[in-house]
Design a protein around this motif. Structure first.
Motif, PDB file in Angstrom:
ATOM      1  N   GLU A  87       0.814  -1.214   0.000  1.00  0.00           N
ATOM      2  CA  GLU A  87       0.000   0.000   0.000  1.00  0.00           C
ATOM      3  C   GLU A  87       0.852   1.270   0.000  1.00  0.00           C
ATOM      4  N   GLU A  88       2.151   1.108   0.248  1.00  0.00           N
ATOM      5  CA  GLU A  88       3.087   2.236   0.199  1.00  0.00           C
ATOM      6  C   GLU A  88       4.292   1.833  -0.646  1.00  0.00           C
ATOM      7  N   PRO A  89       4.082   1.638  -1.952  1.00  0.00           N
ATOM      8  CA  PRO A  89       5.129   1.075  -2.806  1.00  0.00           C
ATOM      9  C   PRO A  89       6.387   1.926  -2.946  1.00  0.00           C
ATOM     10  N   LEU A  90       6.290   3.217  -2.673  1.00  0.00           N
ATOM     11  CA  LEU A  90       7.466   4.089  -2.800  1.00  0.00           C
ATOM     12  C   LEU A  90       8.198   4.277  -1.478  1.00  0.00           C
ATOM     13  N   ARG A  91       7.680   3.678  -0.423  1.00  0.00           N
ATOM     14  CA  ARG A  91       8.302   3.803   0.892  1.00  0.00           C
ATOM     15  C   ARG A  91       9.360   2.711   1.054  1.00  0.00           C
ATOM     16  N   VAL A  92      10.557   3.048   0.612  1.00  0.00           N
ATOM     17  CA  VAL A  92      11.702   2.152   0.708  1.00  0.00           C
ATOM     18  C   VAL A  92      12.871   2.928   1.297  1.00  0.00           C
ATOM     19  N   PRO A  93      13.841   2.244   1.880  1.00  0.00           N
ATOM     20  CA  PRO A  93      14.968   2.955   2.493  1.00  0.00           C
ATOM     21  C   PRO A  93      15.736   3.813   1.491  1.00  0.00           C
ATOM     22  N   GLU A  94      16.120   4.977   1.932  1.00  0.00           N
ATOM     23  CA  GLU A  94      16.872   5.902   1.071  1.00  0.00           C
ATOM     24  C   GLU A  94      18.147   5.272   0.527  1.00  0.00           C
ATOM     25  N   HIS A  95      18.828   4.468   1.354  1.00  0.00           N
ATOM     26  CA  HIS A  95      20.110   3.893   0.914  1.00  0.00           C
ATOM     27  C   HIS A  95      19.946   2.847  -0.195  1.00  0.00           C
ATOM     28  N   LEU A  96      18.709   2.446  -0.503  1.00  0.00           N
ATOM     29  CA  LEU A  96      18.480   1.496  -1.593  1.00  0.00           C
ATOM     30  C   LEU A  96      17.937   2.152  -2.858  1.00  0.00           C
ATOM     31  N   LYS A  97      17.411   3.356  -2.734  1.00  0.00           N
ATOM     32  CA  LYS A  97      16.805   4.019  -3.894  1.00  0.00           C
ATOM     33  C   LYS A  97      17.834   4.229  -5.009  1.00  0.00           C
ATOM     34  N   GLY A  98      17.523   3.662  -6.175  1.00  0.00           N
ATOM     35  CA  GLY A  98      18.394   3.817  -7.335  1.00  0.00           C
ATOM     36  C   GLY A  98      19.703   3.062  -7.246  1.00  0.00           C
ATOM     37  N   ARG A  99      19.832   2.149  -6.281  1.00  0.00           N
ATOM     38  CA  ARG A  99      21.108   1.449  -6.069  1.00  0.00           C
ATOM     39  C   ARG A  99      21.027  -0.066  -6.248  1.00  0.00           C
ATOM     40  N   VAL A 100      19.860  -0.598  -6.505  1.00  0.00           N
ATOM     41  CA  VAL A 100      19.704  -2.052  -6.584  1.00  0.00           C
ATOM     42  C   VAL A 100      20.131  -2.555  -7.963  1.00  0.00           C
ATOM     43  N   ASP A 101      21.071  -3.486  -7.947  1.00  0.00           N
ATOM     44  CA  ASP A 101      21.614  -4.045  -9.182  1.00  0.00           C
ATOM     45  C   ASP A 101      20.844  -5.276  -9.652  1.00  0.00           C
ATOM     46  N   PHE A 102      20.204  -5.976  -8.716  1.00  0.00           N
ATOM     47  CA  PHE A 102      19.480  -7.204  -9.073  1.00  0.00           C
ATOM     48  C   PHE A 102      18.306  -7.351  -8.115  1.00  0.00           C
ATOM     49  N   ALA A 103      17.105  -7.464  -8.686  1.00  0.00           N
ATOM     50  CA  ALA A 103      15.893  -7.616  -7.884  1.00  0.00           C
ATOM     51  C   ALA A 103      15.192  -8.916  -8.258  1.00  0.00           C
ATOM     52  N   VAL A 104      14.962  -9.750  -7.260  1.00  0.00           N
ATOM     53  CA  VAL A 104      14.154 -10.955  -7.419  1.00  0.00           C
ATOM     54  C   VAL A 104      12.776 -10.600  -6.864  1.00  0.00           C
ATOM     55  N   VAL A 105      11.756 -10.745  -7.688  1.00  0.00           N
ATOM     56  CA  VAL A 105      10.430 -10.257  -7.335  1.00  0.00           C
ATOM     57  C   VAL A 105       9.395 -11.381  -7.486  1.00  0.00           C
ATOM     58  N   ASP A 106       8.629 -11.597  -6.433  1.00  0.00           N
ATOM     59  CA  ASP A 106       7.526 -12.562  -6.485  1.00  0.00           C
ATOM     60  C   ASP A 106       6.321 -11.908  -5.825  1.00  0.00           C
ATOM     61  N   PRO A 107       5.557 -11.112  -6.595  1.00  0.00           N
ATOM     62  CA  PRO A 107       4.418 -10.402  -6.011  1.00  0.00           C
ATOM     63  C   PRO A 107       3.470 -11.363  -5.283  1.00  0.00           C
ATOM     64  N   PRO A 108       2.970 -10.961  -4.124  1.00  0.00           N
ATOM     65  CA  PRO A 108       2.166 -11.870  -3.315  1.00  0.00           C
ATOM     66  C   PRO A 108       0.791 -12.206  -3.886  1.00  0.00           C
ATOM     67  N   PHE A 109       0.255 -11.378  -4.732  1.00  0.00           N
ATOM     68  CA  PHE A 109      -1.075 -11.635  -5.287  1.00  0.00           C
ATOM     69  C   PHE A 109      -0.987 -11.575  -6.809  1.00  0.00           C
ATOM     70  N   LEU A 110      -1.692 -12.438  -7.473  1.00  0.00           N
ATOM     71  CA  LEU A 110      -1.641 -12.534  -8.931  1.00  0.00           C
ATOM     72  C   LEU A 110      -2.721 -11.669  -9.561  1.00  0.00           C
ATOM     73  N   ASN A 111      -2.480 -10.345  -9.502  1.00  0.00           N
ATOM     74  CA  ASN A 111      -3.422  -9.423 -10.137  1.00  0.00           C
ATOM     75  C   ASN A 111      -2.677  -8.183 -10.614  1.00  0.00           C
ATOM     76  N   GLU A 112      -3.322  -7.412 -11.453  1.00  0.00           N
ATOM     77  CA  GLU A 112      -2.677  -6.247 -12.058  1.00  0.00           C
ATOM     78  C   GLU A 112      -2.413  -5.130 -11.056  1.00  0.00           C
ATOM     79  N   VAL A 113      -3.289  -4.967 -10.077  1.00  0.00           N
ATOM     80  CA  VAL A 113      -3.084  -3.917  -9.069  1.00  0.00           C
ATOM     81  C   VAL A 113      -1.795  -4.180  -8.301  1.00  0.00           C
ATOM     82  N   THR A 114      -1.606  -5.411  -7.856  1.00  0.00           N
ATOM     83  CA  THR A 114      -0.380  -5.768  -7.131  1.00  0.00           C
ATOM     84  C   THR A 114       0.834  -5.624  -8.036  1.00  0.00           C
TER      85      THR A 114
END
Length: 190
Positions: A87-114
């Motif tokens: 519900e707060e997708p942009l609320r991430v730590p400042e030290h990670l913003k724009g610094r992630v080289d590799f992201a493994v992502v498995d969204p918890p719900f199988l829908n377009e909103v998620t």
């Protein structure tokens, strides 16, 4: 902590759409990732705690973070756990913003909103040449790939990786990735 120890210590919470990978799959994923990430890369595992545990069990590296809603997982490594709320997708730590080289992502719900919310998070986190590995249901894959392109400017291609969950799921899963030759990721010989 091994994936088996993790699974015994932390039961799946189906209300949070948690479905653990098999120990074999988590180990294989870690093995496949190891040669394509450098020691200096910043890695995040978004809503994929068994993939995180499998990777860290095998490689125990710094700058590897778990972004997850379920605060129980803070017990694994408080320094690398980041409470993540869709519900707060942009609320991430400042030290990670724009610094992630590799992201493994498995969204918890199988829908377009998620998918859209997680793609917003990925956009916020990803370094300019950052790579994404999306593990998701085949039922949402086409829409999710379009959303990642639109929201995060990430072009995803289907990989050869076969996703395996511990208990088996009714939904078929697959993997899509954003780097050159990604379609070979998970094939025999890799």
């Amino acid at each position: 902590m091994s994936v088996e120890e993790f699974r015994k210590g932390f039961g799946e919470d189906w209300q949070l759409s948690q479905f653990w990978y098999s120990a074999e799959f988590a180990a294989r994923l870690a093995h496949l990732m190891a040669p394509i990430v450098s020691r200096s890369d910043v890695l995040v595992f978004i809503s994929s705690p068994t993939a995180y545990v499998g990777f860290q069990h095998a490689y125990n590296r710094k700058q590897t973070y778990l972004l997850e809603y379920d605060r129980r997982f803070e017990l694994i490594d408080a320094e690398e756990f980041v409470h993540y709320d869709l519900e707060e997708p942009l609320r991430v730590p400042e030290h990670l913003k724009g610094r992630v080289d590799f992201a493994v992502v498995d969204p918890p719900f199988l829908n377009e909103v998620t998918s859209r919310k997680v793609a917003e998070t990925v956009k916020e986190l990803l370094a300019p040449k950052g790579r994404v590995l999306l593990l998701t249901g085949r039922s949402i894959a086409d829409a999710a790939c379009g959303i990642y392109k639109e929201v995060a400017d990430v072009e995803l291609k289907e990989t050869a990786l076969k996703v395996e969950h511990a208990g088996g799921l009714a939904n078929a899963f697959g993997a899509w990735a954003s780097w050159p030759d990604a379609e070979k990721f998970g094939s025999e010989g890799t």
